[in-house]
Write a protein that holds these residues in place. Structure first.
Motif, short mmCIF file in Angstrom:
data_model
loop_
_atom_site.label_atom_id
_atom_site.label_comp_id
_atom_site.label_asym_id
_atom_site.label_seq_id
_atom_site.Cartn_x
_atom_site.Cartn_y
_atom_site.Cartn_z
N UNK A 180 0.77 -1.21 -0.07
CA UNK A 180 0.04 0.04 0.00
C UNK A 180 0.80 1.07 0.12
N UNK A 181 1.95 1.14 0.98
CA UNK A 181 2.77 2.42 1.06
C UNK A 181 3.78 2.36 -0.10
N UNK A 304 5.13 -4.12 -7.46
CA UNK A 304 5.27 -3.60 -6.04
C UNK A 304 3.97 -3.00 -5.44
N UNK A 305 2.86 -3.37 -6.14
CA UNK A 305 1.58 -3.12 -5.47
C UNK A 305 1.01 -4.64 -5.50
N UNK A 356 -1.85 -3.54 5.77
CA UNK A 356 -1.88 -4.25 4.76
C UNK A 356 -0.90 -5.54 4.99
N UNK A 357 -1.15 -7.04 4.38
CA UNK A 357 -0.18 -7.89 4.38
C UNK A 357 1.15 -7.56 4.05
N UNK A 421 14.32 3.65 2.07
CA UNK A 421 12.54 3.48 1.87
C UNK A 421 12.21 4.25 0.64
N UNK A 422 11.25 3.78 0.00
CA UNK A 422 10.84 4.55 -1.15
C UNK A 422 9.58 5.55 -0.65
N UNK A 423 10.09 6.54 -0.12
CA UNK A 423 9.01 7.69 0.59
C UNK A 423 9.73 8.90 -0.06
N UNK A 424 9.00 10.07 0.11
CA UNK A 424 9.55 11.26 -0.10
C UNK A 424 9.66 12.28 1.11
#
Length: 950
Positions: A180-181, A304-305, A356-357, A421-424
């Motif tokens: 989800x993230x 990835x989703x 999410x799992x 981490x795949x964040x902004x």
């Protein structure tokens, strides 16, 4: 004369002193070279967070230590700050945007990050304000945020240096993936949830018929049929006689028509299931390790989703993993390849924020090499080995010591740390890529460009979009927050810090990583002691959780909370709304009238009293009642002392030793000397408890001394001395009253700062500690220290005998059924012992006041023939003189004896019942034995009294 309010009002006092301490900068750190240093780092709470019971508990401990050392004259720094909390914060802001039908992708990275900063400035300080409510004496002028300039500079510097040392690398490995993230997450952000699922048995056909046992297929059991699309082997135990002859043969992977080798590995449990295990290295952590050992291919079959990607058969491509699962099961059944399907309870990993799992996913990430020695490292040790050595050498001590084993066990089994981490939102990784895939790591883009130029690359550079794991920056706070890499005065004085106060749940994620990073980059340990406390649970020892409905908000305990508000807090936002009625019922039973306002001091005292080493903290709100009562007791005691000392001659101006001689200006009684002696002992006990982090004992020592000794005994005797003593004794009593009280306030201040500060403002003037009108605070007064020369064992023995006599008189009153209003004379027989006669005459006034008797008749022997009961204390016989109606007393005693006889028979009946003794809990049986003993003793006493009546 100062008017102290009639009752203790914590809200008014806290509203005054919290801002006053901060406005006057009383908690600001100093860096004086002539002083010892004390530093404590606040485990940085998430900027999104609010104060919970765990925070409130460990902040009570930290503040107690800080105030104690500040009062002892140390350079003291309690460093506050908050963590940028990459995932949590990004989720908060994304949800706000979603309410406006906007995604972060609509804004783009730059504008989205601006939105996060806006939110942080407006709403990110909630927990800091709540900390202020707890009385946290942190140096707010040094408050940091892990994304501020100083911390960010240190993060970049550490990353670049580790990369240059060959300890940071980019590679493809299996990580926890939140679909989800769309980011990797740490183990701490994954919770295992018990779930009712299924165990599917799938038949994998043998490529070649089994010539030995005639098997046509091998059967594997799995809880995740969809992952079979990525299988690259099946596995048996090398010593399993059922399958040894098949090792090296092949099976056909159903639905995919790939051939898979049959391999042998001791990881397989021969006794579990069929003894055959499928191997999916790209979607299971254990299988990944097997794949590494056997050189198996890694086939990632999910996007990835979490949809089936191009590596799966066309029939499943594009399907969500759980939709694909259902179709795969259906197709296997249609082809006759499905065996039994059994109900199975399993632990499913879920993201703690998205629920999410979590999917083990093979992705390209940045890692820190945990077991490799850095290039040109003169120590020849990995960062993990340095961290282990720091504890093994004793430079870092764990309290309790048992946590060393937990620490070492984790480090001995450590894997390379995934830090991307795949964040902004977060510290963007300082790495740039050339079009040809080359990587350039630098402190700035200009530095990376210079590296590219030197390497002969002239094209454009693209910055890595990933950010660093939040734990990466928080691992640096022991030195990044003190100005590193600059050599600042704070770094000189407060590195290493003195103690880290933390829960055991983050020993792996934070404590160990701080030790690793700090020892590697500074050559010092980050802290000398790690005080590990348990988790705060409810009164029954259950974990506090929203779903159970047993959570408490520390601010509600401070301010009070109505039942309606509490119900709303506990039942709003439940993941399972159907739990609301159960939670409402529990809440109404537990708090029928809501939560009363206890104030911060009573809450802090409660936490301190529960801080037993090595145990979880079972928080019972009822204990707050007792400590609120303690605060009231201290308040009322202070009002009494001030009424009897303020504006009076307290003997404070004459410091000549001759003033204290018999007949001098000050005549200290044995009781005055006793309370001073007891004060020395409690000062020593509290100091020892602080040094050993026994806050439960600190609370116990202070409570017992103030309530039991000072209030219940000394104040009552002081009334007698002030009323009946000579002028010199009155002065000495007043001096002792106010001086001991002023010391009590300093002694208790680290635990209960608000009430002690308020009372000290007046008491200190009367006690001669400061001049009226001087702006002073208890925060920076000297902490009391034991003076052994003031311990007076003779006075202690005198008061012990006095207490025994008073207790005996009270027992006599009870035996005779006298009400508190009935004052009768006491006969005290010394039987010719002159020392006893002197003692009885000395304590007569106190006996009359505390024993509620009208007179003390000191005689050589007691009147003969009296039926009244007698108590013997240290050779002295005590008897109350009461005119008794013999017939009425006989009837009363007979009635009481009959009642006791019945109760004794009941107890004997239970204890004589073998079934009861066998089935009842031991505690119940012990209680029944104790009841029987008490009843029998009381009956014996009453029968003695009956015999005296004839």
């Amino acid at each position: 004369m100062t008017e102290l309010a009639k009752s203790f009002d914590p809200a008014a006092i806290e509203a005054c002193w919290g801002p006053e301490w901060e406005n006057r900068g009383l908690a600001k750190s100093t860096t004086d070279d002539g002083k010892p240093d004390f530093c404590i780092q606040l485990p940085p709470p998430n900027v999104t967070g609010t104060l919970h019971m765990g925070h409130a508990f460990n902040q009570t401990i930290m503040d107690g230590l800080t105030r104690y050392h500040r009062m002892k004259g140390y350079n003291t720094l309690w460093q506050p700050g908050t963590d940028h909390a990459g995932i949590a914060t990004q989720i908060v802001v994304e949800r706000q945007l979603a309410a406006q039908n906007i995604t972060r992708h609509d804004l783009g990275r730059e504008q989205f990050v601006e939105k996060v900063w806006e939110w942080k400035e407006k709403s990110g300080g909630t927990i800091a304000q709540q900390m202020r409510r707890m009385g946290a004496s942190v140096d707010w002028s040094r408050e940091y945020f892990t994304m501020d300039g100083t911390c960010s500079k240190a993060v970049t510097e550490v990353f670049v240096r580790l990369y240059e040392q060959g300890l940071i690398y980019r590679g493809q490995r299996l990580v926890n993936w939140d679909p989800v993230l769309n980011t990797a997450v740490s183990d701490l952000e994954v919770e295992s949830v018990e779930t009712e699922g299924s165990l599917w048995e799938i038949h994998y056909p043998l490529v070649e018929a089994d010539p030995v046992k005639g098997l046509t297929h091998l059967t594997v059991a799995t809880t995740r049929p969809e992952t079979m699309l990525g299988d690259t082997a099946v596995m048996v135990h090398p010593e399993d006689e059922r399958y040894q002859h098949l090792i090296g043969k092949k099976v056909t992977l159903p639905l995919c028509n790939r051939e898979l080798p049959i391999i042998a590995d001791e990881y397989v449990d021969k006794a579990f299931g069929t003894g055959v295990v499928k191997v999916t290295p790209a979607h299971d952590f254990n299988d990944y390790a097997v794949g590494q050992r056997h050189g198996l291919p890694m086939i990632n079959i999910l996007t990835l989703d979490a949809k089936v990607n191009e590596n799966g058969p066309p029939a499943y491509q594009g399907l969500d993993r759980f939709v694909a699962r259902a179709k795969i099961v259906e197709d296997l059944q249609a082809q006759g390849l499905m065996g039994h399907v059994k109900k199975h309870t399993l632990m499913v990993p879920k993201g703690d924020r998205t629920k999410a799992v979590i999917e083990p996913m093979l992705t390209d990430q940045w890692f820190v090499a945990m077991s490799k020695v850095g290039e040109n490292d003169p120590t020849g040790k990995s960062i993990t080995q340095k961290a282990m050595d720091a504890v093994a050498s004793g430079e870092v001590k764990f309290v309790p010591e048992q946590w060393v084993n937990t620490y070492n066990q984790w480090l001995n089994n450590i894997q390379d740390w995934c830090i991307s981490r795949q964040l902004w939102w977060g510290h963007q990784i300082p790495a740039w890529y050339g079009d040809n895939g080359q990587i350039f790591v630098g402190r700035t883009e200009a530095e990376a460009q210079a590296q590219a130029t030197r390497a002969g690359y002239t094209g454009r550079l693209r910055r890595d979009e990933d950010v660093l794991d939040t734990w990466f920056s928080s691992a640096l706070v022991p030195f990044s927050t003190l100005g590193w890499p600059e050599q600042t005065p704070e770094l000189k004085h407060f590195m290493p810090s003195s103690v880290l106060v933390t829960g055991f749940d983050i020993i792996f994620f934070w404590v160990a990583r701080m030790i690793m990073m700090t020892t590697h980059f500074t050559g010092q340990v980050p802290f000398k002691t790690v005080y590990v406390h348990g988790l705060v649970r409810d009164a029954e020892g259950k974990k506090m959780s929203k779903s159970v409905g047993n959570t408490l908000d520390p601010v509600d305990l401070i301010d009070g909370c109505s039942l309606e508000t509490l119900l709303e807090k506990r039942t709003t936002g439940l993941s399972k709304p159907q739990d609301a009625p159960k939670i409402e019922k529990r809440t109404r039973k537990e708090f029928p009238d809501g939560i009363p306002a206890y104030g911060a001091d009573a809450l802090r005292f409660t936490f301190a009293s529960l801080a037993t080493l090595g145990r979880n903290i079972n928080f019972d709100q009822k204990r707050c009642d007792g400590y609120r009562n303690f605060c009231n007791k201290l308040w009322n005691a202070t009002r009494f002392v001030l009424m009897n000392t303020e504006g009076q001659d307290c003997g404070l101006s004459d410091h000549d030793a001759d003033a204290c001689t018999p007949g001098g200006y000050l005549d200290f009684s044995q009781v005055d000397r006793w309370i001073t002696s007891q004060l020395q002992r409690v000062e020593a006990d509290v100091a020892t408890a602080f040094e050993t982090y026994r806050f439960d004992l600190i609370a116990q020592h202070i409570y017992q001394f103030v309530w039991d000794e000072y209030c219940d005994w000394y104040l009552e005797i002081a009334k007698v001395q002030i009323a009946n003593g000579s002028p010199a004794q009155q002065r000495a009593t007043r001096r002792t009253l106010v001086r001991v009280l002023e010391t009590i306030l300093r002694l208790a201040h680290p635990i209960i700062p608000f009430i002690t500060e308020e009372l000290w403002q007046t008491v200190s003037v009367v006690a001669g500690r400061r001049e009226a009108g001087q702006p002073a605070s208890l925060m920076n007064q000297a902490y009391p220290q034991c003076v052994p020369s003031r311990i007076d064992e003779q006075a202690e023995a005198h008061v012990a005998a006095l207490k025994a006599a008073v207790d005996a008189v009270r027992a006599l009153r009870g035996d005779m059924g006298l009400s508190p209003a009935d004052k009768v004379p006491l006969f005290a027989s010394f039987e010719g012992d002159a020392a006893q006669e002197t003692f009885l005459n000395q304590i007569a006034g106190a006996l009359m006041a505390l024993g509620k008797i009208s007179a003390v008749n000191v005689v050589r022997s007691l009147p003969e023939g009296s039926p009244a009961p007698v108590q013997i204390v240290g050779g002295v016989k005590l008897m109350l003189h009461v005119e008794i109606d013999v017939d009425a007393e006989r009837k009363r005693l007979a009635k009481e004896i009959d009642k006791l006889t019945i109760e004794i028979a009941k107890c004997q009946g239970k204890l004589g019942n073998q079934a009861f003794v066998a089935k009842a809990p031991q505690a119940v049986v012990d209680q029944e034995n104790a009841r029987l003993k008490d009843f029998a003793e009381l009956k014996g006493k009453l029968e003695e009294q009956m015999a005296k009546l004839g």
